[in-house]
Scaffold this motif. Sequence first.
Motif, short mmCIF file in Angstrom:
data_model
loop_
_atom_site.label_atom_id
_atom_site.label_comp_id
_atom_site.label_asym_id
_atom_site.label_seq_id
_atom_site.Cartn_x
_atom_site.Cartn_y
_atom_site.Cartn_z
N ARG A 178 0.84 -1.19 0.00
CA ARG A 178 0.00 0.00 0.00
C ARG A 178 0.88 1.24 0.00
NH1 ARG A 178 -2.48 2.31 4.57
NH2 ARG A 178 -3.95 3.93 4.02
N VAL A 179 0.44 2.25 -0.78
CA VAL A 179 1.19 3.49 -0.91
C VAL A 179 0.21 4.65 -0.81
CG1 VAL A 179 2.67 4.91 -2.38
CG2 VAL A 179 2.94 2.42 -2.36
N VAL A 180 0.55 5.65 0.01
CA VAL A 180 -0.22 6.89 0.10
C VAL A 180 0.74 8.03 -0.22
CG1 VAL A 180 -1.68 8.35 1.53
CG2 VAL A 180 -1.69 5.89 1.89
N THR A 221 7.54 1.83 11.57
CA THR A 221 6.66 1.07 12.47
C THR A 221 6.69 -0.39 12.02
OG1 THR A 221 5.21 2.97 12.77
CG2 THR A 221 4.32 0.83 13.37
N ILE A 222 6.97 -1.31 12.94
CA ILE A 222 7.05 -2.74 12.63
C ILE A 222 6.20 -3.50 13.63
CG2 ILE A 222 8.60 -4.69 12.22
CD1 ILE A 222 10.89 -2.69 11.99
N VAL A 271 5.16 -3.63 8.10
CA VAL A 271 6.14 -2.55 8.21
C VAL A 271 5.57 -1.31 7.51
CG1 VAL A 271 8.46 -1.75 7.61
CG2 VAL A 271 8.09 -4.15 8.23
N SER A 272 5.64 -0.16 8.16
CA SER A 272 5.21 1.09 7.53
C SER A 272 6.23 2.18 7.82
CB SER A 272 3.82 1.51 8.03
OG SER A 272 3.89 1.93 9.38
N PHE A 324 4.26 4.29 3.10
CA PHE A 324 4.38 2.97 2.50
C PHE A 324 4.09 1.89 3.54
CE2 PHE A 324 6.96 5.85 0.09
CZ PHE A 324 6.75 5.49 -1.23
N GLU A 325 3.40 0.85 3.08
CA GLU A 325 3.15 -0.32 3.91
C GLU A 325 3.67 -1.56 3.19
OE1 GLU A 325 -0.95 -0.65 4.84
OE2 GLU A 325 -0.98 1.05 6.23
#
Length: 718
Positions: A35-37, A75-76, A222-223, A46-47
């Motif tokens: 996923r991308v914002v 963030t993990i 992960v983000s 990013f995710e």
Amino acid sequence: MRILAVILSFALVASAQPKPTTTEDATPGHLPVKRVVLYKNGVGYFEHVGRVRGTQDVNIDFTTSQLDDVLKSLTIVDLGEGRVTGVRYNSTAPLDQRLRGLRLPLGEQPTREQLLNALRGARVEVRNGSASAIGKILSVETRERKNSRTDETIQTTELALITDSGELRTFEINPGTTVRIAEADLARELNRYLGMVSSSRAKDVRRMTISATGTGDRDLFVSYISEVPIWKTTYRIVIPTDSSRLPLLQGWAVVDNTIGEDWKDVKLSLVAGAPQSFVQNLSTPYYARRPVIGLPQTAQLAPQTHQATVELSESHVDSLVSPKGIVGGVPGGVRGGSIGGMIGSGSGAGIGAGRGFTAPSAPPPPPAPGTNEFNVAKNSYMESQFESASGREIGELFSYDLKQPITIGKDQSALVPIVQARIEAQKVTLWNERERTPRNALWMRNTSGATLDSGSFSIVEGNSFAGEGLLEPIKPDERRLLSYAGDSSIRITSQDESDPQPISRVRIVRGLMTVTRQERAKKTFTIHNSDKEARNVVIEHPARQGWKFIDGIKPEESTESLHRFLVKVEPNSNAKLEIAEFHPLETRVYLTNLTSDDVILYSRQRVLKPEIETAFRKILDQKNQIAGFDQQISLREQEVNSISADQDRVRENMKALKGSAEEKSLLQRYATQLNSQEDRLIALRKEVDSIRSQREQANKELTRTLMDISFDEEFAGQ
């Protein structure tokens, strides 16, 4: 060439040593982007989600510029029965800082002499033609000598060597000279040096390795945020030939994938806004300069003990309690389940949620081009094939969530759809007196339900290109003019008229009179339409502060600085638009400054009631009376000053008569004169005090008269 030959010979010798095994040679698992914002401030969210098994390492590659953002936003979460035990990445300290850790005192660009000097004391084998020797380097010197054939002075480098047998041997360093390092540790050190220099030119890749410990198969989430190119917006507005149909708006976004990894079936969201973000250099090691202070020779350091804690405050106790799952300072205690709002799903949770995409079936063959059936079928086909994004507000931001997962390869760009809707729009001709060039424009209302981000737009009319322009962000249901081409069928001229008006209102309160007049202005626009079709013309008129319209004129709409009037002009005819405005002008006059000319003027304009006019004349009489008192006081003060000056003259003469024959007779005469003047001065001072008392009383009467006047009247039709 000499430098290259020596360094290459050293490199060949050093490369023969065994290469140590590092963790970077392994190939851990890969965590793909899901996923991308993307935001308008040049950052992206990013995710990554992937499966891990047992205890496993996974890799994500970044550039140095990305890594700084990643470190402050990473963030993990292990979404199964496991935990994250560590995160590591290859640090890149500055080259000069890393070179300081070597035993070889070399810089980034050493010369041949500097390299050999750095090897002083090392055991080497030197060969030059048939001569050779093994020993330790004593010195490296540069000498000058003359060429026996050309008599030219040349520089040579000589290497002095102490052989194993204790002999001093000297070799001239030339292209035929080889130097081999006989010490394995030193050869590996030189190999490390060359590796560091080479790494400074290597591709800028920073690999982050994430270690997860647990049992069984599970998802790892992960983000992070990262710097990305700003996504751009562009629109198409198709004006149908059928006037009963609304124009079709298509919105597209230009997206660039520059993160160095393919996006495969990624959920993409585009946010029309710029949340606050900044760059902080976290990935580069920093070294602080510390002073070097020598210890005194008598200094003795002894162990110390420190008192134990007896009591802590409750807030301090709470801050010291370690949460469950903290391993080595890395939070890893979230076990099992899922993280709400972090992974997009069909339920709409998270910032980029959206429903899935189903490809439509192929339509039947269209009718022949150029027919009405073809145009209708074309519009229907476009609307059925175009899968736009779902839009939603996020505070002050707006997000376009693509309904269909997209695939964009690394270092590639794509045009993705974000808006498709019918919009309310009226075709008009826009004219502004500052530019004076009529323009074709659409007066549109954003009925798409989505916020339209700023970008370019193109107009398609009559199955051909009609023009293009720019639009600023437009909120849902907001109305906006979009100009896209010049209009040569409309000509507009204007004529100004100004009309200063008489007094419209007089207001008197506590001695202050406010007189209001109206400044009027009228502007007449003549519009000529040379086209065979009727035109709707929008004229923009400046919105001036304090000005109001006369005769019930109302604009179609107003902005912060403009009023817009809509005028319909029939084919091959003229139309007129008259805009009349007025602006109140106020003049403030303190009645203490009132003059007889003012009273005459107001009387002629018939704006004062008789009782007010009588009061004004009373004020003038009282002012004249006070002025008379002031004149009397001034005359008496002038006489006092004259007598005082004459007395000073007499006293000076009396001083000059001392010791003269005329002293006695003249002194008696001057004394008589001074006595007479003193009597007059006493009388004058009494008169001045009396007149001032009368003036003060007259001034009180004037103040009372001013305070008693109260008047407020408007004069219609003036």
